[in-house]
Design an enzyme around this catalytic site. Sequence first.
Site, PDB file in Angstrom:
ATOM      1  N   HIS A  59       0.857  -1.192   0.000  1.00 21.64           N
ATOM      2  CA  HIS A  59       0.000   0.000   0.000  1.00 21.64           C
ATOM      3  C   HIS A  59       0.889   1.236   0.000  1.00 21.64           C
ATOM      4  CE1 HIS A  59      -3.007   2.927   1.160  1.00 21.64           C
ATOM      5  NE2 HIS A  59      -3.949   2.018   1.008  1.00 21.64           N
TER       6      HIS A  59
ATOM      7  N   ARG B 232      -6.121   9.961  -0.704  1.00 20.36           N
ATOM      8  CA  ARG B 232      -5.840  10.398  -2.075  1.00 20.36           C
ATOM      9  C   ARG B 232      -7.123  10.460  -2.889  1.00 20.36           C
ATOM     10  NH1 ARG B 232      -2.815   6.068  -3.940  1.00 20.36           N
ATOM     11  NH2 ARG B 232      -3.166   5.099  -1.917  1.00 20.36           N
TER      12      ARG B 232
END
Lengths: 247, 662
Positions: B257, B273
């Site tokens: 990740h 994000r």
Amino acid sequence: MSEVKKERILKISILRFDPTDPKDFPHIVTYEVEEADGMTLFIALNEIREHHDNSLMFDFVCRAGICGSCSMLVNGQPKLACRVLTSKLDANISLAPLPLFKLIRDLSIYTGEWMRGLSERVESWIHDKEEELAFDKLEQRMEPALADEIYELDRCVECGCCVAGCGTIQMKPNFLGAVGLNKVARYHLDPRDKRSDEEYYEIVGDEDGVFGCMTLLGCEDVCPKDLPLQSKIAYLRRMMIQTAAKN
Amino acid sequence: MKIIYTDVLVIGGGLAGLRVATGVKERGHDVVVLSLVPPKRSHSAAAQGGMQASLANCKMGEGDNEDVHFSDTIKGSDWGADQEVARMFVHCAPKAIRELAIWGVPWSRVHRGEHTSVINAQKVTISESEEAHGLITARDFGGTKKWRTCYTSDGTGHSMLYAMDNKAKEEKVEIHERLEAISLIHENGRCSGAIARNLMNGELVAYVAKATTIATGGYGRLYSVSTNAIICQGIGQAIALETGVATLGNMEAIQFHPTAIVPVGILTTEGCRGDGGLLLDKDGYRFMPDYEPEKKELASRDVVSRRMTEHIRKGKGVKSRYGDHLWLDITILGREHIEKNLREVKEICESFLGIDPAVDWIPVRPTQHYSMGGIRTKYTGESQTLKGLYSCGEAACWDMHGFNRLGGNSVSETVVAGMLVAEYIADFCDSDESALNIDTHTIATFLKAEKDKMEALLTKENGEDAYVLRRRMESIMMEKVGIFRNGEDLQAAVDELEELYKRSKNIEVFRSKSRGANPALVNAYRTQKMLKLALTVAYGALLRTESRGAHSREDFPERDDKNWLKRTITSWPDENQTIPTVSYEEIPIEKMEFPPGFRGYGKDLTVVNPETTKRQGVVDALTEKLVREGANRFEIQNALMPYIDKLPKKYQGTNERLGENV
């Protein structure tokens, strides 16, 4: 030349006991651990287990403050140990298992049984006799603000800190505690749960429920998720008085 | 000898396990769930950002449907996924989320009218329709064409798990806590339960069941830094492997990740994000647009993690005593948004970093996060080789993720696979086929074998220290089987892991000799199992001489569809072997609805299989013909790759959406 920072030596005193060993008795053992940058009690306890005493028991799962497994008394205060940075504590640290729960060994407590009992007692699920699992259809609508409000109360991780911080439970072991009252408030708020005020009254409208609370509010002080326990207990109490008056 | 009989044994009490348990219970079968921890404490609770389901309610989700979700998932998998399974999944994801809504998850909802959002570092105004007001909303995630990730703030997994566990309690599902399955009982290719150890008192218990389901999550803790909970050690996969009969699939497919905090590796959600957060380097420069001009920070996870690593290698990382990192900047989203939609992230930043993410940048770097590999199953969740053994969720290689999972598809898989596999298991238990013919002597043999292993660990002298072996294994995996891989490092990793595995047969539990609750003993037997599993990962990675999804070989940068469009299958048939047995399972192009293509990241380095061109021709011609004839999207899909009959009847219905099928 690089600067050599002298790390503190932490003295961590742990209340230890193995209830399955007839020869054992509760006693305190102190371990010395060299502090490191960003060290949490999760890191410190693992270091003790790997390098000092591999029999030491404690419960960590997510180690990120999400799962509620690692609540213990840190210098006498109920806390999620994984979130405690040692840098915020004095070099002498005392750790003890969370009181009022069944002890497995050392800092490990059996919260599972209590969680199940709590859930069954307040029936912490959606009650809807007409419920039809229409999963092919558009979902039922909900006001966005209401969904947010329910989530706010749904954030409880059942860590038990509020129970350990509760003055009432010390005297009345059957008292539901803030965690249970918060759940009732959560389902009462949820329009998907069709229970009537009277049905909720059956669950919390007595001395072991919302009327037992002595309003010491240690629960709100120690809740690691900052849940609005004080206002929810007050809200439930008003609601229950109204329900009682109505009948 | 303590034997507990039930119809269905479920190992693992997270989302997948609980959903299987409630499903088979509803069908009238007895079930027992074994869980290492109270189920509400399972790792499912740590899923933050959300669950993908193509509801298409919010403005930015308009036009979404199963087809779009399917193509995103297949592209994300780098064509490694089983396309029929992916189809089953996208068809059922809306059903699973609506079921959870009925069971009490307070999904965040669409609010009519205008609201501001941050897209590509710009504040934009989005206007939600009146008719969508109050329906489940969604946020943007990496590698998706539409805003499809449904959420409750950034505590989605928590809310889902709580609703699921409460449902299980309502249905009176029997759950045995702090019980760890340490071996499977099996004979003549038929699994009939498990031997479990009670972690509170050390007692060994045999559970005998017609069907046994492993839903124990991933194996992230083979790595020294992982976002996974510390109980995600792959013991479920390991006990399947140790049968010598069941197989594991694609164990080398490991996801990193992009944004875990430094140094502890705790996750900050992709929602950061998705909601508009940026990645910055040591100069505060936003570098992702240089690498991926189209998707930028919202490229697929494997891509972003590689780009970050590349950028750090160019000297653009921020130096720290724990190694280089980059910054995640969510200050642009504003305090109000962070405190409402990213509150777990905020708490994590405050507690573990002592910073306020509404003001400060978050130090992040790519960290082990997800296991695409696992117990290889048929679409029913049953092992391909061991009858009566099932698996679902992250523990399984079902295989809808191929070589890279999309964010938001994991919690979604847990509940979708859980509800489907429950039906297949219930069908199996209803049939004569499920009848067990096992004598207590066999059970006793398995029980004794485990008892002997424990005694050996406790009584061994001059043996090895399990902690030392495990720490070494974790750093080998981190350094040599990481984001970028190469033949030399992988060979070294396999060699040393094999050595460690041999040494692990000689582990001694020092000092802590209790036969009851004993963390040192637990660590000892788990380390032996984890080393076997680490070997399947490293060896599979060494042999796969191509780059696909999260498996990225610096010495073989091409995705080689000619030679490698296949799954790695590992097994351990002989207890005395020290390296897993490897074989391969073809992924047939001629059956694909969506033949392999370019994912759209970086340069196209695909070695094209001639079958691909052929199949693409067939798909195009058939689609064109059906469109001409006025066929709808369901008819076209069905002509290309029929799958609907594989689903249990109750889940075959068409999903309603605003403006479609209502």
